[in-house]
Scaffold this motif. Structure first.
Motif, PDB file in Angstrom:
ATOM      1  N   GLU A   1       0.813  -1.215   0.000  1.00 42.17           N
ATOM      2  CA  GLU A   1       0.000   0.000   0.000  1.00 42.17           C
ATOM      3  C   GLU A   1       0.849   1.267   0.000  1.00 42.17           C
ATOM      4  N   LEU A   2       2.138   1.122   0.184  1.00 47.68           N
ATOM      5  CA  LEU A   2       3.037   2.279   0.191  1.00 47.68           C
ATOM      6  C   LEU A   2       3.771   2.453  -1.138  1.00 47.68           C
ATOM      7  N   SER A   3       3.387   1.707  -2.131  1.00 49.17           N
ATOM      8  CA  SER A   3       4.152   1.678  -3.383  1.00 49.17           C
ATOM      9  C   SER A   3       4.225   3.033  -4.077  1.00 49.17           C
ATOM     10  N   ASP A   4       3.227   3.885  -3.900  1.00 56.12           N
ATOM     11  CA  ASP A   4       3.220   5.181  -4.585  1.00 56.12           C
ATOM     12  C   ASP A   4       3.734   6.317  -3.698  1.00 56.12           C
ATOM     13  N   GLU A   5       4.188   5.982  -2.490  1.00 56.39           N
ATOM     14  CA  GLU A   5       4.603   7.010  -1.546  1.00 56.39           C
ATOM     15  C   GLU A   5       6.079   7.383  -1.728  1.00 56.39           C
ATOM     16  N   PRO A   6       6.409   8.655  -1.494  1.00 57.67           N
ATOM     17  CA  PRO A   6       7.833   9.004  -1.375  1.00 57.67           C
ATOM     18  C   PRO A   6       8.354   8.498  -0.021  1.00 57.67           C
ATOM     19  N   PHE A   7       9.602   8.067   0.027  1.00 57.64           N
ATOM     20  CA  PHE A   7      10.196   7.522   1.247  1.00 57.64           C
ATOM     21  C   PHE A   7      11.360   8.394   1.713  1.00 57.64           C
ATOM     22  N   VAL A   8      11.536   8.433   3.007  1.00 54.51           N
ATOM     23  CA  VAL A   8      12.792   8.894   3.588  1.00 54.51           C
ATOM     24  C   VAL A   8      13.415   7.676   4.260  1.00 54.51           C
ATOM     25  N   SER A   9      14.754   7.582   4.216  1.00 54.58           N
ATOM     26  CA  SER A   9      15.415   6.331   4.599  1.00 54.58           C
ATOM     27  C   SER A   9      16.745   6.608   5.273  1.00 54.58           C
ATOM     28  N   LEU A  10      17.193   5.627   6.037  1.00 57.86           N
ATOM     29  CA  LEU A  10      18.583   5.628   6.470  1.00 57.86           C
ATOM     30  C   LEU A  10      19.480   5.495   5.246  1.00 57.86           C
ATOM     31  N   ARG A  11      20.695   6.007   5.362  1.00 60.72           N
ATOM     32  CA  ARG A  11      21.604   6.009   4.227  1.00 60.72           C
ATOM     33  C   ARG A  11      21.975   4.577   3.864  1.00 60.72           C
ATOM     34  N   LEU A  12      21.691   4.215   2.636  1.00 61.64           N
ATOM     35  CA  LEU A  12      21.840   2.823   2.216  1.00 61.64           C
ATOM     36  C   LEU A  12      23.278   2.339   2.304  1.00 61.64           C
TER      37      LEU A  12
END
Length: 311
Positions: A185-196
């Protein structure tokens, strides 16, 4: 000269009686008298004046007695210190961790450890997960906490505590009213993430999204998990975060658990083998406080594949 010579001499000097000293020491009088004579022969001077009725210290004996007492006291203190160090009751414990780990039960564990072992100095070293492995090998730390063990068979890893992963959403988000949210359900959302590049945890979360059928659109990357919720609150995207981070009450964030198959954020403790006594004591306290941990084993293979994800 041996320590028993000093102990025997001090006992006689305290009692001013060979009979009384022998009873105090639990030895017979003739061997005691011989040991004192041997000590005087080695020193080249009498330490005691003896008569048929009394024993007294010579001036040399008075001077020697003060030094002998100090030597015996220092030996006793050194012995006690060695026992305390050997049992892990004193010393230092250097712990490597990321700041977000302290949001879980680790802070309480450290406080309880300090209460149980007040003579142990605990030093915390905040560092990225990638540096923790090197810090252990360089003996800069004794114990590290992170969410996915490195592939290093020379280290030992135990699961410290289990932790879920959920999604942090801005308040008012269209999914904020849901009791649980699936990854798809989050497929269209922008993400913020820890640095990969720094975090195996972030890599595992990205891979979980790929397994759910989409590649996350990562708009911002940060070093610390605690920073993610601030980015979410600013409306820059949603974030997959450990429960200990997302569940902290904030009026501008909605945290929801993930539904269905979902990644986890179990926290692991890593140490060199064999662990020192202080480290073993901390692990024992952790085991008592949090339940039985996984048996120590090589870091590369102690946890089933996919059972934990890294900080």
């Amino acid at each position: 000269m041996e320590l028993r010579h000093l102990r025997y001499f001090v006992a006689v000097a305290d009692s001013l009686s060979f009979t009384g000293a022998a009873e105090r020491l639990g030895v017979s009088q003739p061997p005691l008298s011989q040991q004192i004579r041997d000590l005087e022969a080695e020193l080249g001077t009498p330490l005691l004046w003896r008569t048929s009725r009394s024993v007294a210290l010579t001036p040399a004996g008075t001077a020697f007695l003060a030094r002998a007492r100090r030597v015996l006291t220092e030996v006793e203190e050194a012995s006690a210190e060695a026992r305390d160090v050997g049992a892990g009751r004193t010393g230092t414990l250097d712990i490597g961790l990321t700041g977000s780990i302290l949001a879980g039960p680790l802070g309480r564990l450290i406080r309880c450890f300090g209460e149980r072992y007040p003579a142990v100095l605990v030093r915390l070293h905040e560092m990225p997960p990638g540096e923790q492995q090197a810090a252990l090998h360089a003996h800069r730390t004794d114990l590290c906490f992170l969410r996915r063990p490195p592939d290093d068979p020379s280290l030992r890893v135990v699961r410290a505590w289990r932790e879920a992963v959920g999604v942090a959403l801005p308040v008012g988000h269209r999914l904020a009213g849901r009791a649980a949210i699936s990854l798809s359900e989050l497929s269209d959302e922008p993400f913020v993430s820890l640095r990969l590049r720094d975090s195996r945890f972030a890599t595992s979360l990205r891979d979980a999204c790929l397994s759910a059928g989409f590649a996350p659109r990562i708009m911002q990357q940060v070093v610390e998990a605690a920073s993610l919720v601030n980015l979410v609150a600013a409306g820059l995207g949603v974030a997959l975060v450990p429960e200990s981070i997302g569940a902290q009450p904030r009026p501008d964030i909605a945290y929801r658990p993930l539904a269905g198959p979902a990644p986890v954020a179990d926290v692991c403790a890593l140490h060199r083998a064999p662990a020192g006594a202080v480290t073993e004591n901390f692990l024992g306290l952790m085991r008592d406080a949090l339940g039985r941990m996984d048996d120590a084993s090589p870091a590369a293979g102690s946890l089933a594949a996919g059972s934990s994800v890294a900080s």
